[in-house]
Design a protein around this motif. Structure first.
Motif, PDB file in Angstrom:
ATOM      1  N   LYS A 211       0.827  -1.208   0.000  1.00  0.00           N
ATOM      2  CA  LYS A 211       0.000   0.000   0.000  1.00  0.00           C
ATOM      3  C   LYS A 211       0.862   1.259   0.000  1.00  0.00           C
ATOM      4  O   LYS A 211       0.563   2.244  -0.680  1.00  0.00           O
ATOM      5  CB  LYS A 211      -0.935  -0.012   1.217  1.00  0.00           C
ATOM      6  CG  LYS A 211      -2.072  -1.020   1.110  1.00  0.00           C
ATOM      7  CD  LYS A 211      -3.018  -0.893   2.282  1.00  0.00           C
ATOM      8  CE  LYS A 211      -4.215  -1.831   2.117  1.00  0.00           C
ATOM      9  NZ  LYS A 211      -5.066  -1.423   0.979  1.00  0.00           N
ATOM     10  N   ILE A 212       1.937   1.240   0.777  1.00  0.00           N
ATOM     11  CA  ILE A 212       2.830   2.399   0.808  1.00  0.00           C
ATOM     12  C   ILE A 212       3.455   2.618  -0.562  1.00  0.00           C
ATOM     13  O   ILE A 212       3.527   3.752  -1.060  1.00  0.00           O
ATOM     14  CB  ILE A 212       3.921   2.200   1.882  1.00  0.00           C
ATOM     15  CG1 ILE A 212       3.290   2.239   3.280  1.00  0.00           C
ATOM     16  CG2 ILE A 212       4.998   3.266   1.759  1.00  0.00           C
ATOM     17  CD1 ILE A 212       4.274   1.931   4.394  1.00  0.00           C
ATOM     18  N   ALA A 213       3.889   1.525  -1.188  1.00  0.00           N
ATOM     19  CA  ALA A 213       4.525   1.643  -2.508  1.00  0.00           C
ATOM     20  C   ALA A 213       3.550   2.180  -3.542  1.00  0.00           C
ATOM     21  O   ALA A 213       3.892   3.070  -4.335  1.00  0.00           O
ATOM     22  CB  ALA A 213       5.070   0.283  -2.939  1.00  0.00           C
ATOM     23  N   ALA A 214       2.327   1.643  -3.551  1.00  0.00           N
ATOM     24  CA  ALA A 214       1.333   2.096  -4.530  1.00  0.00           C
ATOM     25  C   ALA A 214       0.970   3.560  -4.307  1.00  0.00           C
ATOM     26  O   ALA A 214       0.846   4.339  -5.260  1.00  0.00           O
ATOM     27  CB  ALA A 214       0.085   1.219  -4.441  1.00  0.00           C
ATOM     28  N   ALA A 215       0.804   3.953  -3.044  1.00  0.00           N
ATOM     29  CA  ALA A 215       0.457   5.347  -2.749  1.00  0.00           C
ATOM     30  C   ALA A 215       1.613   6.281  -3.072  1.00  0.00           C
ATOM     31  O   ALA A 215       1.406   7.427  -3.499  1.00  0.00           O
ATOM     32  CB  ALA A 215       0.059   5.483  -1.280  1.00  0.00           C
ATOM     33  N   THR A 216       2.846   5.817  -2.889  1.00  0.00           N
ATOM     34  CA  THR A 216       4.013   6.642  -3.193  1.00  0.00           C
ATOM     35  C   THR A 216       4.094   6.932  -4.686  1.00  0.00           C
ATOM     36  O   THR A 216       4.264   8.082  -5.111  1.00  0.00           O
ATOM     37  CB  THR A 216       5.302   5.948  -2.731  1.00  0.00           C
ATOM     38  OG1 THR A 216       5.251   5.748  -1.310  1.00  0.00           O
ATOM     39  CG2 THR A 216       6.522   6.784  -3.070  1.00  0.00           C
ATOM     40  N   VAL A 217       3.974   5.888  -5.510  1.00  0.00           N
ATOM     41  CA  VAL A 217       4.066   6.063  -6.955  1.00  0.00           C
ATOM     42  C   VAL A 217       2.875   6.868  -7.474  1.00  0.00           C
ATOM     43  O   VAL A 217       3.030   7.767  -8.311  1.00  0.00           O
ATOM     44  CB  VAL A 217       4.155   4.698  -7.654  1.00  0.00           C
ATOM     45  CG1 VAL A 217       4.176   4.864  -9.170  1.00  0.00           C
ATOM     46  CG2 VAL A 217       5.404   3.958  -7.194  1.00  0.00           C
ATOM     47  N   GLY A 218       1.666   6.564  -6.995  1.00  0.00           N
ATOM     48  CA  GLY A 218       0.496   7.329  -7.406  1.00  0.00           C
ATOM     49  C   GLY A 218       0.587   8.785  -6.987  1.00  0.00           C
ATOM     50  O   GLY A 218       0.217   9.693  -7.734  1.00  0.00           O
ATOM     51  N   GLY A 219       1.094   9.015  -5.769  1.00  0.00           N
ATOM     52  CA  GLY A 219       1.264  10.387  -5.298  1.00  0.00           C
ATOM     53  C   GLY A 219       2.288  11.152  -6.112  1.00  0.00           C
ATOM     54  O   GLY A 219       2.135  12.350  -6.363  1.00  0.00           O
ATOM     55  N   ALA A 220       3.355  10.467  -6.540  1.00  0.00           N
ATOM     56  CA  ALA A 220       4.360  11.114  -7.378  1.00  0.00           C
ATOM     57  C   ALA A 220       3.758  11.550  -8.707  1.00  0.00           C
ATOM     58  O   ALA A 220       4.039  12.641  -9.211  1.00  0.00           O
ATOM     59  CB  ALA A 220       5.536  10.173  -7.605  1.00  0.00           C
TER      60      ALA A 220
END
Length: 294
Positions: free
Chosen positions: A165-174
């Motif tokens: 979840k952290i990885a997906a939110a990080t890339v989506g947020g970028a």
């Protein structure tokens, strides 16, 4: 401040760790060592054997040790996996269980559904007009970055589902940050650069089209007389431009169009790329913190 409140406040901050680790350890794969692959060969008289690890944990703090990050070589990328579906909420980040990075199995990149753009937790259908090669390239690059961040999260003790979840939110947020900051800046740059480029391109096009005409000769004569005639030379230059314009009109318009396109592209890049990069970093950090708590 009680313990539960402190943990609630700290979790978003802890969520930024995987992204920071991914940047600090860029190009390094945290993979489980394999004989002959991730363990350096021992040569008698040249390479000393590493002492046994008493605690059972790889000593990644020793920069020259066989278990250090510098000696962990890239393993073959695991096969892609479908978008994970979790039936239960991801467990929270347990601050007390975090530790220095340890070798872990690389996380497989996520394969999105057909004709779907997936950048982290952002997904949207893609029209058939978009080439499949272009879509696959974007999805593959985004999935590899997401997998690397998820791997880094697991290596410091974050639960796999929470790390995903952290990885997906990080890339989506970028992606969101790059769009929010980059698009307006690129638009401003494109408008300013397009106007400036049109003026320069029109001048070049006029010069090319008017070259060799009587009007061009009058313009050059008027320009040469400026040191002596001063302001009196400008009417001669203007008359020459008027005379040459009908002949040079086509090249002037073409030059203006070419200059506007080139100027708009340059202006968009000059302002848009730095803004998009800064927005991507900010969005990635915010997304990482959000992924640690959602």
């Amino acid at each position: 401040m009680n313990s539960s409140t402190a943990r609630l406040i700290a979790r978003p901050v802890v969520g930024v760790l995987p992204m920071a680790l991914a940047i600090a350890c860029a190009g390094v794969a945290l993979a489980v060592p394999q004989p002959g692959v991730t363990e350096p060969p021992v040569q008698p008289g040249i390479t000393k054997e590493a002492p046994a690890d008493e605690g059972g944990r790889s000593d990644l703090t020793k920069f020259d040790g066989p278990d250090s990050l510098g000696h962990l070589e890239t393993q073959p990328r695991p096969q892609s996996r479908p978008v994970p579906e979790y039936t239960t909420p991801a467990p929270p980040v347990v601050i007390e269980e975090l530790h220095l990075p340890e070798p872990v199995e690389p996380v497989a990149p996520i394969l999105p559904p057909e004709r779907t753009l997936r950048v982290g937790d952002f997904t949207t259908p893609v029209p058939d007009e978009v080439p499949a090669d272009l879509l696959d390239g974007v999805n593959t690059n985004a999935a590899n970055v997401e997998a690397a961040i998820a791997t880094q999260g697991r290596s410091v003790g974050i639960n796999p589902s929470r790390s995903d979840k952290i990885a997906a939110a990080t890339v989506g947020g970028a992606l969101a940050g790059a769009a929010i900051a980059g698009i307006p800046a690129a638009t401003v740059g494109a408008v300013g650069g397009g106007l400036a480029g049109a003026v320069v391109g029109a001048g070049i096009g006029f010069a090319v089209g008017a070259a060799g005409t009587a009007g061009a000769t009058a313009i050059l004569a008027g320009a040469a007389s400026i040191p002596t005639a001063g302001a009196g030379a400008f009417p001669v230059i203007a008359a020459g431009a008027v005379a040459a314009f009908p002949i040079a009109a086509a090249s002037t318009g073409a030059g203006a169009a070419i200059g506007a396109a080139a100027g708009a592209a340059a202006g968009a890049a000059v302002l848009g790329i730095p803004a998009a990069a800064a927005g991507a970093v900010a969005g990635g950090v915010l997304g990482s913190g959000y992924g640690a708590t959602l």
